[in-house]
Scaffold this active site. Structure first.
Site, PDB file in Angstrom:
ATOM      1  N   ASN A 138      -6.208  -2.855   2.077  1.00 55.99           N
ATOM      2  CA  ASN A 138      -6.167  -4.298   2.238  1.00 55.99           C
ATOM      3  C   ASN A 138      -7.591  -4.829   2.313  1.00 55.99           C
ATOM      4  O   ASN A 138      -8.462  -4.195   2.914  1.00 55.99           O
ATOM      5  CB  ASN A 138      -5.436  -4.691   3.523  1.00 55.99           C
ATOM      6  CG  ASN A 138      -3.937  -4.559   3.418  1.00 55.99           C
ATOM      7  OD1 ASN A 138      -3.376  -4.492   2.341  1.00 55.99           O
ATOM      8  ND2 ASN A 138      -3.271  -4.519   4.553  1.00 55.99           N
TER       9      ASN A 138
ATOM     10  N   ARG B 146       0.822  -1.219   0.000  1.00 56.44           N
ATOM     11  CA  ARG B 146       0.000   0.000   0.000  1.00 56.44           C
ATOM     12  C   ARG B 146       0.850   1.260   0.000  1.00 56.44           C
ATOM     13  O   ARG B 146       0.562   2.212  -0.722  1.00 56.44           O
ATOM     14  CB  ARG B 146      -0.969   0.005   1.181  1.00 56.44           C
ATOM     15  CG  ARG B 146      -2.031  -1.088   1.071  1.00 56.44           C
ATOM     16  CD  ARG B 146      -2.917  -1.131   2.295  1.00 56.44           C
ATOM     17  NE  ARG B 146      -2.106  -1.468   3.465  1.00 56.44           N
ATOM     18  CZ  ARG B 146      -2.445  -1.192   4.722  1.00 56.44           C
ATOM     19  NH1 ARG B 146      -3.579  -0.578   4.983  1.00 56.44           N
ATOM     20  NH2 ARG B 146      -1.656  -1.543   5.716  1.00 56.44           N
TER      21      ARG B 146
END
Length: 103
Positions: free
Chosen positions: A50, A32
């Site tokens: 996520n 990320r």
């Protein structure tokens, strides 16, 4: 006349939006944060998060070439990741600004 045609017949500089779900070893490897850095470098807006099943979802928009480049990056991710599959689709442009990591 030289130059590059915009993808899918879009006008150069037009804003497009995509969503991608990335499968593989993509959580716990800085995916990320690396995605946010890449998006900012390319001038792409949106978010990454996520998913509970171990995948990562990204929603992103910007110039068609930048969006295509970001999607290409998602297909390999950072060096610690192992991307097995990316499922991507067009989305409606929302006018998002900046790129954020969602929890």
């Amino acid at each position: 006349m030289t130059g590059h045609a915009a993808p899918e017949g879009r006008a150069p500089g037009s804003r497009v939006a995509r969503e991608a779900v990335v499968s593989g070893r993509v959580q716990g490897v800085g995916f990320r944060w690396s995605a946010r850095a890449q998006a900012e470098r390319l001038g792409v807006s949106g978010h990454v998060r996520n998913l509970a099943d171990g995948r990562v979802e990204a929603q992103f928009e910007g110039d068609a070439d930048a969006v295509a480049a970001f999607e290409g990056w998602l297909r390999h991710g950072p060096s610690a990741a192992q991307v097995d599959r990316v499922v991507a689709a067009d989305r409606e442009v929302t006018g998002a600004r900046g790129f954020r990591i969602e929890r």
